[in-house]
Design a protein around this motif. Structure first.
Motif, PDB file in Angstrom:
ATOM      1  N   ALA A 167       0.846  -1.198   0.000  1.00 15.22           N
ATOM      2  CA  ALA A 167       0.000   0.000   0.000  1.00 15.22           C
ATOM      3  C   ALA A 167       0.880   1.246   0.000  1.00 15.22           C
ATOM      4  O   ALA A 167       1.892   1.314   0.688  1.00 15.22           O
ATOM      5  N   GLY A 168       0.506   2.206  -0.808  1.00 11.41           N
ATOM      6  CA  GLY A 168       1.260   3.452  -0.883  1.00 11.41           C
ATOM      7  C   GLY A 168       2.435   3.404  -1.839  1.00 11.41           C
ATOM      8  O   GLY A 168       3.076   4.421  -2.086  1.00 11.41           O
ATOM      9  N   LYS A 169       2.729   2.237  -2.367  1.00 11.10           N
ATOM     10  CA  LYS A 169       3.804   2.099  -3.356  1.00 11.10           C
ATOM     11  C   LYS A 169       3.168   2.218  -4.744  1.00 11.10           C
ATOM     12  O   LYS A 169       1.971   2.029  -4.915  1.00 11.10           O
ATOM     13  N   ASN A 170       3.947   2.497  -5.715  1.00 12.17           N
ATOM     14  CA  ASN A 170       3.461   2.623  -7.089  1.00 12.17           C
ATOM     15  C   ASN A 170       3.491   1.250  -7.759  1.00 12.17           C
ATOM     16  O   ASN A 170       4.214   1.043  -8.730  1.00 12.17           O
ATOM     17  N   ILE A 171       2.712   0.305  -7.191  1.00 13.57           N
ATOM     18  CA  ILE A 171       2.737  -1.076  -7.646  1.00 13.57           C
ATOM     19  C   ILE A 171       1.304  -1.561  -7.834  1.00 13.57           C
ATOM     20  O   ILE A 171       0.487  -1.457  -6.921  1.00 13.57           O
ATOM     21  N   ASP A 172       1.017  -2.077  -9.018  1.00 12.43           N
ATOM     22  CA  ASP A 172      -0.283  -2.689  -9.291  1.00 12.43           C
ATOM     23  C   ASP A 172      -0.168  -4.198  -9.098  1.00 12.43           C
ATOM     24  O   ASP A 172       0.866  -4.790  -9.423  1.00 12.43           O
TER      25      ASP A 172
END
Length: 121
Positions: A24-29
């Protein structure tokens, strides 16, 4: 943006939910796909990492990924008889492994480390 696909034969919704919390909060899908589509997404560059689980950590978790990506890109991080150490998993990650399989009962042990490695890649 980094994309993680969840394949394998077991626990896909749980793995997806856990990864979403951990990242969460990371630029990861994170996206659940069937094994073939997940492996193809990595092969085509649409996804960066593949994560899958099954009873053995290799068969249903990684068979399609291994067939499409080659064994040099895949890694069983936990089997029924052995869970790799954090150092062994990190070494595989650093050597270019992009598809990771594990036994579903080892999820709570290996998934946090995989999420950390992906988040810091």
């Amino acid at each position: 943006m980094t994309m993680v696909v969840v394949g394998g034969q077991m626990g896909k919704p749980e793995i997806e939910a856990d990864l979403k919390k951990m990242l969460a909060g990371k630029n990861i899908d994170i996206e659940v796909k069937n094994d073939l589509d997940a492996a193809l997404a990595v092969k085509s560059g649409q996804a960066n990492y593949y994560i899958g689980a099954c009873e053995t950590g290799a068969g249903g978790a990684l068979a399609m990924a291994t067939a499409l990506l080659g064994s040099e890109k895949t890694m069983t991080v936990a089997s029924p008889t052995k869970v790799l150490s954090p150092d062994e998993i990190k070494e595989g990650f650093e050597k270019g492994k992009v598809a990771f399989g594990f036994t579903i009962n080892s999820k709570d042990t290996v998934l946090p480390l995989l999420a950390e490695l992906i988040a810091n890649s």
